[in-house]
Design an enzyme around this catalytic site. Structure first.
Site, PDB file in Angstrom:
ATOM      1  N   HIS A   1       1.011  -1.046   0.118  1.00 46.94           N
ATOM      2  CA  HIS A   1       0.019  -0.272   0.027  1.00 46.94           C
ATOM      3  C   HIS A   1       1.363   1.061   0.022  1.00 46.94           C
ATOM      4  O   HIS A   1       0.272   1.985  -0.458  1.00 46.94           O
ATOM      5  CB  HIS A   1      -1.220   0.117   1.038  1.00 46.94           C
ATOM      6  CG  HIS A   1      -2.302  -0.669   1.372  1.00 46.94           C
ATOM      7  ND1 HIS A   1      -2.265  -2.418   1.294  1.00 46.94           N
ATOM      8  CD2 HIS A   1      -3.389  -0.582   0.875  1.00 46.94           C
ATOM      9  CE1 HIS A   1      -3.174  -2.631   0.611  1.00 46.94           C
ATOM     10  NE2 HIS A   1      -3.656  -1.747   0.814  1.00 46.94           N
TER      11      HIS A   1
ATOM     12  N   HIS B   1       1.639  -3.507   9.102  1.00 49.67           N
ATOM     13  CA  HIS B   1       3.021  -3.642   8.996  1.00 49.67           C
ATOM     14  C   HIS B   1       3.840  -2.669   9.891  1.00 49.67           C
ATOM     15  O   HIS B   1       3.223  -1.790  10.765  1.00 49.67           O
ATOM     16  CB  HIS B   1       3.471  -2.249   7.621  1.00 49.67           C
ATOM     17  CG  HIS B   1       2.754  -3.198   6.216  1.00 49.67           C
ATOM     18  ND1 HIS B   1       3.798  -4.653   5.810  1.00 49.67           N
ATOM     19  CD2 HIS B   1       1.466  -2.952   5.762  1.00 49.67           C
ATOM     20  CE1 HIS B   1       2.600  -4.829   4.792  1.00 49.67           C
ATOM     21  NE2 HIS B   1       1.639  -3.756   4.510  1.00 49.67           N
TER      22      HIS B   1
END
Length: 291
Positions: free
Chosen positions: A210, A252
């Site tokens: 992303h 993440h």
């Protein structure tokens, strides 16, 4: 005058011991003298050395002290010398210490910023909004949207931009999947695998797809689309908030997002260097329409 007491055989008690005794019996010196003389005789020069060794082996001091030490010394082998890897672990370099320290800081900071990782987190009520933002940076909506705009476009200039955007998105998917498969860094422990449309490589964390897509698309839109200043500000804010939301959701670590932004910027440089000309874009568009 009463008669002396007799034993079972009819002999007096005192006489039975003296008459049946021998020069080495207790009658000639008492029981204590007999035991002392037998002990001395075992250590005498003429005594049997085998008996002396047996008595010495039965001694508690000898059995608990000297014999186990001797046996242990004969059975144990000296430890092997340390290998080169052990020496490196015992004497780490400055680079190794710095990398481990940065990794520890990265994990600690990622866990600290994961305020939307669970519903019961401190910012758990904002989790649905973060997941909606997550869908806005997913690769599938961007690919489908680009293909739809390319199909509806009626100008060759617009088709040229859209064909290069499609090439950039495909390059992003390829590079991110390749790096994730090579590095294979697990996602944070506090992450919940409830993402939108995941694949096999999505179980890995490094780098953030992303974040790479946000940096690539934002850079692409700002350089090749004419937008007003408020819209340009919104594009930049979208990219930054999207990257930060990956850490807030626990998807993440901070280093994954930071490297993702860097990789997305480098991907745009590659796309800009390999930019499809209007002629090549038109040829590819015709081939795509024929299929």
């Amino acid at each position: 005058m009463p008669s002396p007491r007799r034993n079972v055989e009819g002999r007096p008690l005192g006489a039975s011991a003296s008459s049946s005794g021998s020069p080495g019996s207790p009658a000639h010196g008492g029981g204590g003298r007999f035991e002392f003389q037998s002990l001395l005789s075992s250590r005498a020069p003429g005594a049997d050395p085998t008996c002396a060794r047996l008595r010495a082996s039965e001694s508690p001091v000898h059995r608990r002290g000297s014999y186990p030490l001797a046996a242990a010394g004969s059975s144990q082998t000296p430890p092997p010398p340390p290998s080169e890897e052990d020496c490196l672990d015992l004497n780490p370099s400055f680079l190794g210490i710095a990398l481990r320290s940065l990794l520890a800081i990265d994990l600690w900071l990622s866990k600290k910023l994961g305020v939307c990782a669970e519903e019961r987190s401190s910012w758990g009520s904002v989790r649905p909004l973060m997941k909606l933002l997550e869908i806005s940076g997913h690769g599938i909506p961007w690919l489908l949207g680009t293909l739809y705009c390319l199909y509806k476009s009626d100008s060759w200039a617009g088709r040229e931009v859209l064909m290069n955007l499609l090439f950039a998105l495909l390059l992003d998917l390829l590079l991110v999947s390749l790096i994730k498969g090579l590095v294979r860094r697990r996602r944070p422990a506090h992450n919940q695998m409830d993402m939108f449309v995941t694949f096999s490589v999505d179980k890995y964390s490094f780098p953030s797809g992303h974040a790479t897509r946000a940096a690539l698309v934002a850079r692409f839109i700002l350089n090749h689309l004419v937008l007003a200043i408020p819209l340009r500000v919104l594009v930049v804010l979208w990219a930054l908030i999207l990257g930060h939301s990956r850490v807030m959701l626990g998807r993440h670590n901070v280093s994954d997002v930071a490297f993702g932004f860097l990789l997305g910027y480098m991907q745009y440089i590659i796309v800009n260097y390999c930019w499809l000309s209007p002629h090549n874009a038109a040829v590819l568009f015709v081939l795509w329409n024929q299929q």
